[in-house]
Every structure is written in structure tokens, then in C-alpha cells.
Design an enzyme around this catalytic site. Sequence first.
Site, PDB file in Angstrom:
ATOM      1  N   LYS A  10       0.817  -1.301   0.089  1.00 44.62           N
ATOM      2  CA  LYS A  10       0.084  -0.110   0.028  1.00 44.62           C
ATOM      3  C   LYS A  10       1.040   1.340   0.075  1.00 44.62           C
ATOM      4  CE  LYS A  10      -1.407   2.177   3.398  1.00 44.62           C
ATOM      5  NZ  LYS A  10      -2.056   2.900   4.602  1.00 44.62           N
TER       6      LYS A  10
ATOM      7  N   ASP B  92      -6.289   1.035   0.983  1.00 41.43           N
ATOM      8  CA  ASP B  92      -6.351   1.170   2.222  1.00 41.43           C
ATOM      9  C   ASP B  92      -7.774   0.961   3.065  1.00 41.43           C
ATOM     10  OD1 ASP B  92      -7.953   3.349   1.518  1.00 41.43           O
ATOM     11  OD2 ASP B  92      -6.763   4.874   2.609  1.00 41.43           O
TER      12      ASP B  92
END
Length: 207
Positions: free
Chosen positions: A116, A134
Site C-alpha cells: 500500500k 487502504d
Amino acid sequence: MKSSEVIKKLDLLFPNPRCELDYTRDYELLIATVLSAQSTDKRVNSVTKILFRQFDIFSLKDADTKILEDIIRPVGRQAKNASYIKEIATKLVNDYDGVVPADRTYLESLPGVGRKVANCVLSEIHQVPALAVDTHVARVSNRLGLSSYSDVKKIEQDLMQLFPKEQWGRLHLQLVLFGRYICKSKSPLCEECPFQCEFKKESIKNA
């Protein structure tokens, strides 16, 4: 829900999406994104304002750990995060003279940096097509029926298949903002949402 419909409505809601982490240098975004893992962007911005006023990437690698911990304490996990910051700074200075490279494998080898964080940095700094998933993106993707998975990698794969590569970076920012301000985890603003999703129908029914 068609991807073209999602893009059209997100463009109306967030025509000029931007990353809400404050930064002026590539390493500042990298470190800020690591710190944001379990904190809000607002809180991270409050500590990085102090952190990057006192240190640059070269002085961070030799910074006193306790001083770093005191500065970043408001975001939590200060001991671990201070260690991450020093190790990241040391590796970037030693390997790339302090510059953040457009190298996913290298980025994901840094402490505190997973897929991420790497996606965020690659997209924001280097304009590499990437879709960072996320908690906001995951929640919105599930509610809008873009993905039925809870695993972030599988959600990312679903989104990459649904949307053109050239839209990934912008879409990521829009989904984050949509999840942060409208399709919130608790008390979502369904009355302000242009989408007709099953979650919204259930919320209205139970209101």
C-alpha cells in the site's frame, strides 16, 4: 455498477483530488505514508511539520531516537516508527543519495513499507500507475460492489481489472476522499452520496 458510472460520479464529487499528506520532498511523503498506517493524515501532518523542520533525510539517519519518538508520539507506535524512520533514511542515503527510487521491489524492502505504501509513493511521486488499497478504499469497494473480497490484494486486483490503468492514481485518491468524507465507516452520509448501493438501501430502510 459500471466502472464508467463510478468514474463519472467521483469526478463530480472530487474533480481535483489530491493527497492530503503534506510534503515537499519525495522522502517526506514516504515517511509520512509509513506514519499514517494507523493514524489520520491530519495527525501525521501535525508531527511531520515539526519533524521535517528539524531534520532532512541526511540528518534523520543519525538523529537521536528519543528525540524522534517525542516528535512522532501523537501518531502512536513511536518506538517502532522512530526505528523505521532511521532505517529508511539510512538506506535511502546509502543506496540512492537520499532519493526515493521508482522501484517497487526496493521500496517494499524498506522497514514499514508494504504494498500500500509503495503504491502511494509510486503513484504520487513517480506517476506510476498504481492503486493503493487502504481501509477507505476497501470499504468503498465492498459497498459499491466493485469487489466482494476483504483481502486488500484481491480488492486491488479487482479494481485494476475494472478501471483503465491511466485512471488508477486519480481513482485511488477519489476513493480515499469518498470513504473519508462521505462513505464513512460509521454514520456514512448516504443522503449526500450519488450512488445507489445495497448498503445505502439498507441504511435508509433501517432509518
